[in-house]
Design a protein around this motif. Structure first.
Motif, PDB file in Angstrom:
ATOM      1  N   VAL A 201       0.769  -1.716   0.315  1.00  0.00           N
ATOM      2  CA  VAL A 201      -0.053  -0.224  -0.066  1.00  0.00           C
ATOM      3  C   VAL A 201       0.527   1.266  -0.160  1.00  0.00           C
ATOM      4  O   VAL A 201       1.943   1.640   0.357  1.00  0.00           O
ATOM      5  CB  VAL A 201      -0.480  -0.206   1.490  1.00  0.00           C
ATOM      6  CG1 VAL A 201      -1.921   1.342   0.530  1.00  0.00           C
ATOM      7  CG2 VAL A 201      -2.069  -1.857   1.003  1.00  0.00           C
ATOM      8  N   VAL A 202       0.810   2.481  -0.996  1.00  0.00           N
ATOM      9  CA  VAL A 202       0.978   3.852  -1.137  1.00  0.00           C
ATOM     10  C   VAL A 202       0.187   4.669  -0.455  1.00  0.00           C
ATOM     11  O   VAL A 202      -0.556   4.693  -1.388  1.00  0.00           O
ATOM     12  CB  VAL A 202       2.063   3.975  -1.942  1.00  0.00           C
ATOM     13  CG1 VAL A 202       2.812   5.157  -2.312  1.00  0.00           C
ATOM     14  CG2 VAL A 202       3.063   2.264  -2.063  1.00  0.00           C
ATOM     15  N   ILE A 203       0.248   5.193   0.122  1.00  0.00           N
ATOM     16  CA  ILE A 203      -0.230   7.215   0.308  1.00  0.00           C
ATOM     17  C   ILE A 203       0.855   8.124   0.665  1.00  0.00           C
ATOM     18  O   ILE A 203       1.876   8.153   0.522  1.00  0.00           O
ATOM     19  CB  ILE A 203      -0.651   7.344   2.214  1.00  0.00           C
ATOM     20  CG1 ILE A 203      -1.322   5.579   2.543  1.00  0.00           C
ATOM     21  CG2 ILE A 203      -1.292   8.443   2.655  1.00  0.00           C
ATOM     22  CD1 ILE A 203      -2.272   6.064   3.742  1.00  0.00           C
ATOM     23  N   GLN A 204      -0.433   8.988  -0.688  1.00  0.00           N
ATOM     24  CA  GLN A 204       0.779   9.881  -1.037  1.00  0.00           C
ATOM     25  C   GLN A 204      -0.357  11.394  -0.630  1.00  0.00           C
ATOM     26  O   GLN A 204      -1.332  10.997  -0.884  1.00  0.00           O
ATOM     27  CB  GLN A 204       1.138  10.278  -2.730  1.00  0.00           C
ATOM     28  CG  GLN A 204       2.187   9.353  -2.243  1.00  0.00           C
ATOM     29  CD  GLN A 204       2.302   9.476  -4.424  1.00  0.00           C
ATOM     30  OE1 GLN A 204       3.287  10.264  -4.548  1.00  0.00           O
ATOM     31  NE2 GLN A 204       1.723   8.701  -5.176  1.00  0.00           N
ATOM     32  N   VAL A 205       0.622  12.609  -0.362  1.00  0.00           N
ATOM     33  CA  VAL A 205      -0.292  13.447   0.529  1.00  0.00           C
ATOM     34  C   VAL A 205       0.208  14.391   0.156  1.00  0.00           C
ATOM     35  O   VAL A 205       1.568  14.332  -0.022  1.00  0.00           O
ATOM     36  CB  VAL A 205      -0.410  13.539   1.832  1.00  0.00           C
ATOM     37  CG1 VAL A 205      -0.653  14.737   2.145  1.00  0.00           C
ATOM     38  CG2 VAL A 205      -1.493  12.664   2.662  1.00  0.00           C
ATOM     39  N   GLN A 206      -0.150  15.246  -0.712  1.00  0.00           N
ATOM     40  CA  GLN A 206       0.610  16.656  -1.591  1.00  0.00           C
ATOM     41  C   GLN A 206      -0.650  18.004  -1.104  1.00  0.00           C
ATOM     42  O   GLN A 206      -2.077  18.023  -1.172  1.00  0.00           O
ATOM     43  CB  GLN A 206       0.334  16.668  -3.433  1.00  0.00           C
ATOM     44  CG  GLN A 206       0.413  17.722  -3.510  1.00  0.00           C
ATOM     45  CD  GLN A 206       2.947  17.435  -3.700  1.00  0.00           C
ATOM     46  OE1 GLN A 206       3.046  16.425  -3.279  1.00  0.00           O
ATOM     47  NE2 GLN A 206       3.369  18.684  -3.462  1.00  0.00           N
TER      48      GLN A 206
ATOM     49  N   PRO B 211       4.921  12.147   8.948  1.00  0.00           N
ATOM     50  CA  PRO B 211       4.334  11.098  10.025  1.00  0.00           C
ATOM     51  C   PRO B 211       6.042  10.324  10.780  1.00  0.00           C
ATOM     52  O   PRO B 211       6.651  10.142   9.470  1.00  0.00           O
ATOM     53  CB  PRO B 211       3.481  10.671   9.318  1.00  0.00           C
ATOM     54  CG  PRO B 211       2.632  11.305   8.214  1.00  0.00           C
ATOM     55  CD  PRO B 211       3.483  11.334   7.633  1.00  0.00           C
ATOM     56  N   GLU B 212       5.686  10.092  10.958  1.00  0.00           N
ATOM     57  CA  GLU B 212       7.095   9.025  11.843  1.00  0.00           C
ATOM     58  C   GLU B 212       7.012   7.315  11.647  1.00  0.00           C
ATOM     59  O   GLU B 212       5.446   7.356  11.095  1.00  0.00           O
ATOM     60  CB  GLU B 212       6.942   8.885  13.547  1.00  0.00           C
ATOM     61  CG  GLU B 212       8.152   8.372  14.148  1.00  0.00           C
ATOM     62  CD  GLU B 212       8.262   7.486  15.531  1.00  0.00           C
ATOM     63  OE1 GLU B 212       8.933   7.188  15.797  1.00  0.00           O
ATOM     64  OE2 GLU B 212       7.169   8.666  16.044  1.00  0.00           O
ATOM     65  N   SER B 213       7.754   6.806  10.302  1.00  0.00           N
ATOM     66  CA  SER B 213       7.471   6.023   9.931  1.00  0.00           C
ATOM     67  C   SER B 213       7.443   4.575  11.145  1.00  0.00           C
ATOM     68  O   SER B 213       7.935   4.804  11.984  1.00  0.00           O
ATOM     69  CB  SER B 213       9.447   5.300   9.071  1.00  0.00           C
ATOM     70  OG  SER B 213       9.411   5.935   8.599  1.00  0.00           O
ATOM     71  N   GLY B 214       7.019   4.074  10.387  1.00  0.00           N
ATOM     72  CA  GLY B 214       6.348   2.340  11.112  1.00  0.00           C
ATOM     73  C   GLY B 214       5.240   2.767  12.124  1.00  0.00           C
ATOM     74  O   GLY B 214       5.067   2.045  12.595  1.00  0.00           O
ATOM     75  N   THR B 215       4.525   3.827  12.174  1.00  0.00           N
ATOM     76  CA  THR B 215       3.757   4.723  13.454  1.00  0.00           C
ATOM     77  C   THR B 215       2.178   3.920  12.412  1.00  0.00           C
ATOM     78  O   THR B 215       1.191   3.309  12.916  1.00  0.00           O
ATOM     79  CB  THR B 215       3.843   5.775  13.666  1.00  0.00           C
ATOM     80  OG1 THR B 215       4.517   6.101  13.824  1.00  0.00           O
ATOM     81  CG2 THR B 215       2.535   5.578  14.660  1.00  0.00           C
TER      82      THR B 215
ATOM     83  N   ASN C 260       0.660   1.408  11.014  1.00  0.00           N
ATOM     84  CA  ASN C 260       0.516   0.288   9.779  1.00  0.00           C
ATOM     85  C   ASN C 260       1.593   0.107   9.198  1.00  0.00           C
ATOM     86  O   ASN C 260       1.558  -0.430   7.752  1.00  0.00           O
ATOM     87  CB  ASN C 260      -0.781   0.454   8.880  1.00  0.00           C
ATOM     88  CG  ASN C 260      -2.499   0.254   9.505  1.00  0.00           C
ATOM     89  OD1 ASN C 260      -2.426   1.402   9.737  1.00  0.00           O
ATOM     90  ND2 ASN C 260      -2.595  -0.966   9.411  1.00  0.00           N
ATOM     91  N   GLY C 261       2.974   0.511   9.404  1.00  0.00           N
ATOM     92  CA  GLY C 261       4.017  -0.323   9.071  1.00  0.00           C
ATOM     93  C   GLY C 261       4.639   0.892   7.652  1.00  0.00           C
ATOM     94  O   GLY C 261       5.304   0.395   7.065  1.00  0.00           O
ATOM     95  N   PHE C 262       3.927   2.041   7.666  1.00  0.00           N
ATOM     96  CA  PHE C 262       4.108   2.339   6.289  1.00  0.00           C
ATOM     97  C   PHE C 262       5.909   3.025   7.238  1.00  0.00           C
ATOM     98  O   PHE C 262       5.576   3.880   7.534  1.00  0.00           O
ATOM     99  CB  PHE C 262       3.263   3.643   6.442  1.00  0.00           C
ATOM    100  CG  PHE C 262       2.237   3.294   5.799  1.00  0.00           C
ATOM    101  CD1 PHE C 262       1.736   3.122   3.984  1.00  0.00           C
ATOM    102  CD2 PHE C 262       0.960   3.097   6.507  1.00  0.00           C
ATOM    103  CE1 PHE C 262       0.892   2.623   3.331  1.00  0.00           C
ATOM    104  CE2 PHE C 262      -0.532   2.816   5.766  1.00  0.00           C
ATOM    105  CZ  PHE C 262       0.141   2.893   4.806  1.00  0.00           C
ATOM    106  N   GLN C 263       6.811   3.278   5.490  1.00  0.00           N
ATOM    107  CA  GLN C 263       7.958   4.012   6.012  1.00  0.00           C
ATOM    108  C   GLN C 263       7.176   5.216   5.491  1.00  0.00           C
ATOM    109  O   GLN C 263       7.306   5.353   3.455  1.00  0.00           O
ATOM    110  CB  GLN C 263       8.915   3.688   5.470  1.00  0.00           C
ATOM    111  CG  GLN C 263       9.025   1.819   5.710  1.00  0.00           C
ATOM    112  CD  GLN C 263       9.691   2.159   7.354  1.00  0.00           C
ATOM    113  OE1 GLN C 263      10.207   2.776   7.652  1.00  0.00           O
ATOM    114  NE2 GLN C 263       8.843   1.316   8.489  1.00  0.00           N
ATOM    115  N   CYS C 264       7.334   6.606   5.725  1.00  0.00           N
ATOM    116  CA  CYS C 264       7.238   8.148   4.927  1.00  0.00           C
ATOM    117  C   CYS C 264       8.755   8.627   4.234  1.00  0.00           C
ATOM    118  O   CYS C 264       9.398   8.745   6.068  1.00  0.00           O
ATOM    119  CB  CYS C 264       5.863   8.069   6.481  1.00  0.00           C
ATOM    120  SG  CYS C 264       4.483   7.604   6.242  1.00  0.00           S
TER     121      CYS C 264
ATOM    122  N   THR D  50       5.132   3.542   1.775  1.00  0.00           N
ATOM    123  CA  THR D  50       5.099   3.062   1.113  1.00  0.00           C
ATOM    124  C   THR D  50       5.122   1.536   2.200  1.00  0.00           C
ATOM    125  O   THR D  50       5.982   2.284   3.586  1.00  0.00           O
ATOM    126  CB  THR D  50       6.562   3.115   0.055  1.00  0.00           C
ATOM    127  OG1 THR D  50       7.587   2.665   1.112  1.00  0.00           O
ATOM    128  CG2 THR D  50       6.725   4.142  -0.505  1.00  0.00           C
ATOM    129  N   GLY D  51       5.043   0.726   1.691  1.00  0.00           N
ATOM    130  CA  GLY D  51       5.104  -0.930   2.258  1.00  0.00           C
ATOM    131  C   GLY D  51       3.816  -0.727   3.795  1.00  0.00           C
ATOM    132  O   GLY D  51       4.231  -2.128   4.695  1.00  0.00           O
TER     133      GLY D  51
END
Length: 246
Positions: A155-160, A171-175, A177-181, A192-193
């Motif tokens: 899953v990938v989230i992008q904010v602009q 946002p802090e990575s891993g906080t 659902n495991g996303f690395q931001c 991502t991730g």
């Protein structure tokens, strides 16, 4: 399958199909300027179902319009279906168009919700936060996201942000659902991730700075491997920043 004429290269198309017996939700892109009728035809992919036909729309005003419609098509629970739209065109001058024509769009297939073969269906929901933030301040906004389908991976989230808004930090990575931001300049971030279980719902923050008075916006998108329903993958939240003390 063509009826009357071969399917045109620029024919209308089904963008996505969702099954929730007895209903179906179809996203349909109309590119036919002469359409007079659009009929959804559903063919079961397994035993126990029957072919269903239901009127999607008559003439759809304006070319290139996207129509999203939920219909009670009487489909059988637990069975996958493939769908086409039969497009009928109105009669025109000349022998070739005297009686009008019909053709079918390319086929799109879907599995019912809860099926082992059902695809992921990630979506961006509401984006919440202050509508009229003062210039020169920091404000937090929240982007909601969810997965109504099977487990979603990659899953990938992008904010602009745009206009009067910028992003202080990702946002802090891993906080969440495991996303690395990571930041994408000063106006956005990319995560991502992530992995979302079926039915998962969460929110991710947008840590924004209000840089000037006037309109601004937050644009959010989400994607996942195998997501066949892109119609709910984006949302935008608009603000009108005001002068300090305004």
């Amino acid at each position: 399958m063509a009826i009357g004429l071969a399917t045109p290269a620029s024919a209308s198309s089904i963008v996505s199909l969702q099954l929730d017996a007895p209903n179906v939700t179809v996203t349909f892109q109309d590119t036919e300027p002469r359409d007079s009728s659009n009929t959804l035809i559903l063919r079961p992919t397994g035993p126990g179902g029957t072919v269903r036909k239901v009127a999607l729309a008559g003439e759809i005003p304006s070319v290139n319009r996207t129509l999203v419609k939920t219909l009670n098509a009487g489909i059988t629970p637990g069975i996958g279906y493939c769908a086409v739209v039969e497009v009928g065109t109105r009669a025109e001058e000349g022998i070739a168009g005297k009686f009008g024509t019909r053709y079918q769009t390319s086929e799109v297939c879907a599995e019912p919700a809860g099926s082992a073969n059902a695809p992921a269906d990630v979506s961006i929901g509401g984006i919440t936060g202050e509508a009229n933030p003062p210039t020169g301040t920091n404000r937090n906004y929240w982007v909601s996201y969810s997965n109504a389908g099977a487990e979603a991976k990659g899953v990938v989230i992008q904010v602009q942000t745009s206009g009067s808004l910028s992003v202080r930090r990702a946002p802090e990575s891993g906080t969440f659902n495991g996303f690395q931001c990571s930041a994408t300049g000063s106006t956005g971030y990319r995560c991502t991730g992530g992995t979302l279980a079926k039915g998962a719902k969460n929110q991710i923050p947008v840590l924004a700075t209000i840089t000037k008075a006037g309109p601004g916006a937050i644009h959010a998108t989400i994607t996942a491997e195998g997501d066949t329903n892109p119609g709910n993958n984006a949302n935008t939240h608009s603000v009108m920043a005001v002068p300090p003390g305004g």
